[in-house]
Write an enzyme that holds these catalytic residues in place. Structure first.
Site, short mmCIF file in Angstrom:
data_model
loop_
_atom_site.label_atom_id
_atom_site.label_comp_id
_atom_site.label_asym_id
_atom_site.label_seq_id
_atom_site.Cartn_x
_atom_site.Cartn_y
_atom_site.Cartn_z
N HIS A 1 0.85 -1.20 0.00
CA HIS A 1 0.00 0.00 0.00
C HIS A 1 0.88 1.24 0.00
O HIS A 1 2.09 1.14 0.10
CB HIS A 1 -1.00 -0.02 1.16
CG HIS A 1 -0.41 0.10 2.53
ND1 HIS A 1 0.38 -0.87 3.09
CD2 HIS A 1 -0.49 1.09 3.47
CE1 HIS A 1 0.74 -0.50 4.31
NE2 HIS A 1 0.23 0.70 4.57
N HIS B 1 1.43 3.93 1.96
CA HIS B 1 1.95 4.71 3.09
C HIS B 1 3.48 4.83 3.04
O HIS B 1 4.17 3.87 2.66
CB HIS B 1 1.51 4.08 4.41
CG HIS B 1 0.07 4.36 4.74
ND1 HIS B 1 -0.66 3.60 5.62
CD2 HIS B 1 -0.77 5.33 4.29
CE1 HIS B 1 -1.89 4.11 5.71
NE2 HIS B 1 -1.98 5.14 4.90
N ASP C 1 5.85 4.76 5.18
CA ASP C 1 6.71 3.81 5.91
C ASP C 1 6.81 2.47 5.18
O ASP C 1 7.52 1.56 5.63
CB ASP C 1 6.26 3.61 7.37
CG ASP C 1 4.87 3.00 7.50
OD1 ASP C 1 3.94 3.48 6.83
OD2 ASP C 1 4.71 2.03 8.27
N HIS C 2 6.13 2.35 4.03
CA HIS C 2 6.21 1.14 3.20
C HIS C 2 6.81 1.43 1.82
O HIS C 2 7.21 0.50 1.13
CB HIS C 2 4.82 0.51 3.03
CG HIS C 2 4.21 0.12 4.35
ND1 HIS C 2 4.03 -1.18 4.74
CD2 HIS C 2 3.76 0.89 5.38
CE1 HIS C 2 3.51 -1.21 5.98
NE2 HIS C 2 3.34 0.04 6.37
N HIS D 1 -7.40 -0.86 5.60
CA HIS D 1 -6.37 0.06 6.12
C HIS D 1 -6.22 1.21 5.12
O HIS D 1 -6.26 2.38 5.48
CB HIS D 1 -5.08 -0.71 6.31
CG HIS D 1 -3.92 0.12 6.78
ND1 HIS D 1 -3.85 0.66 8.03
CD2 HIS D 1 -2.76 0.49 6.15
CE1 HIS D 1 -2.71 1.34 8.16
NE2 HIS D 1 -2.03 1.25 7.03
N ASP E 1 -0.10 -3.88 6.33
CA ASP E 1 -0.75 -3.36 7.55
C ASP E 1 -2.20 -3.82 7.64
O ASP E 1 -3.07 -3.10 8.14
CB ASP E 1 -0.72 -1.82 7.56
CG ASP E 1 0.67 -1.27 7.84
OD1 ASP E 1 1.60 -2.07 8.10
OD2 ASP E 1 0.83 -0.04 7.79
N HIS F 1 4.71 -4.68 10.80
CA HIS F 1 5.05 -4.00 12.06
C HIS F 1 5.16 -4.99 13.21
O HIS F 1 4.44 -6.00 13.26
CB HIS F 1 3.99 -2.95 12.43
CG HIS F 1 3.97 -1.76 11.53
ND1 HIS F 1 4.74 -0.65 11.76
CD2 HIS F 1 3.26 -1.51 10.40
CE1 HIS F 1 4.51 0.26 10.79
NE2 HIS F 1 3.61 -0.24 9.96
FE FE Z 1 2.75 0.82 8.23
ZN ZN Z 2 0.12 1.64 6.60
#
Ligand code: FE
Ligand code: ZN
Length: 253
Positions: A52, A54, A56-57, A110, A127, A165
């Site tokens: 996805h 985001h 942090d990915h 998410h 996530d 995570h």
């Molecule tokens: Fe994340």
């Molecule tokens: Zn995420």
């Protein structure tokens, strides 16, 4: 195939799928740990897989592409500029360098276009599913997320889930509030505490253990329904309503 987890940021994992001299990276939020790993191991990057949009990915994708011209697989339903192979539900990702093929599963909730990858007994779920928990509903509805989790729950019970995570221990505190009498959950809490005390990962998850202990997969269990109804102060009709109450409860836990 071997799967290696690189810690990133505070609690992210970047999963590396490797075979022979090649590596595919799942959700590289940061390029640095991946570049260091490639340099140390002498292995070669073959592909990037994204679940996805985001940061942090995806934050490390540009930095990896600057040094490695590899295909970037990602969800067709999300805008990720570096994606070269947009994926839909049911598509197959062929990674010949690591002799692996993965099936794409749409798991909105998410985010709207979130996808998961499944193959060789491994699930890369980003996530969506966490140890004893699930992702927050940033873009999707509770109904969507419940349906997505049901699709993952229907995979073979021995599936290893590589989520993005390390949230298991804090999720277990909430799970125990929902199901204080769940003996498998209590056993898991001890095992997870021992792992975390030694700074060891609790991921990959085993799907069978999630089915027995993760309240977000257990919205049809009488004890979970009862806890959600107590929290709501009234009757709930259907598993996705139970899920919605649990998710909201967890947000305020
Ligand atoms: Fe994340
Ligand atoms: Zn995420």
């Amino acid at each position: 195939m071997e799967i290696v987890g690189l810690p990133a940021f505070r609690d992210n994992y970047i999963w590396l799928l490797q075979s022979g001299r090649f590596v595919a990276a799942v959700d590289p939020g940061d390029e640095q740990p991946v570049l260091e790993y490639l340099a140390c191991s002498g292995l070669e990057l073959a592909a990037i897989l994204l679940t996805h949009h985001h940061p942090d990915h995806t934050g490390g994708v540009a930095g990896l592409l600057a040094q490695h011209g590899v295909p970037v697989f990602g969800p067709a339903g999300e805008v990720i500029p570096q994606t070269t192979v947009p994926l839909h539900d049911g598509d197959t990702v062929e990674l010949p360098e690591i002799r692996l093929s993965l099936r794409v599963i749409d798991v909105p909730g998410h985010t709207r276009g979130h996808i998961a990858y499944y193959g060789a007994n491994a699930l890369f779920c980003g996530d969506t599913l966490f140890g004893c928990g699930c992702g927050r509903l940033f873009e999707g509805s509770a109904e969507q997320m419940w349906a997505s989790l049901c699709r993952l729950a229907a995979l073979p019970a021995q599936t290893k889930a590589y989520c993005a995570h390390e949230y298991t221990q804090s999720n277990i505190r909430f799970a125990l509030a929902v199901e204080p009498e769940n003996t498998e959950l209590k056993t898991r809490a001890e095992r997870v505490a021992a792992l975390r005390d030694q700074d060891r990962p609790t991921v990959p998850l085993t799907l069978s253990e999630e089915l027995a202990t993760n309240p977000f997969l257990r919205c049809r269990e009488p004890a979970v329904v009862a806890a959600a109804e107590r929290r709501q102060g009234g009757r709930l009709s259907g598993a996705s309503e139970v899920f919605a109450v649990l998710r909201e409860w967890k947000n305020n836990f």
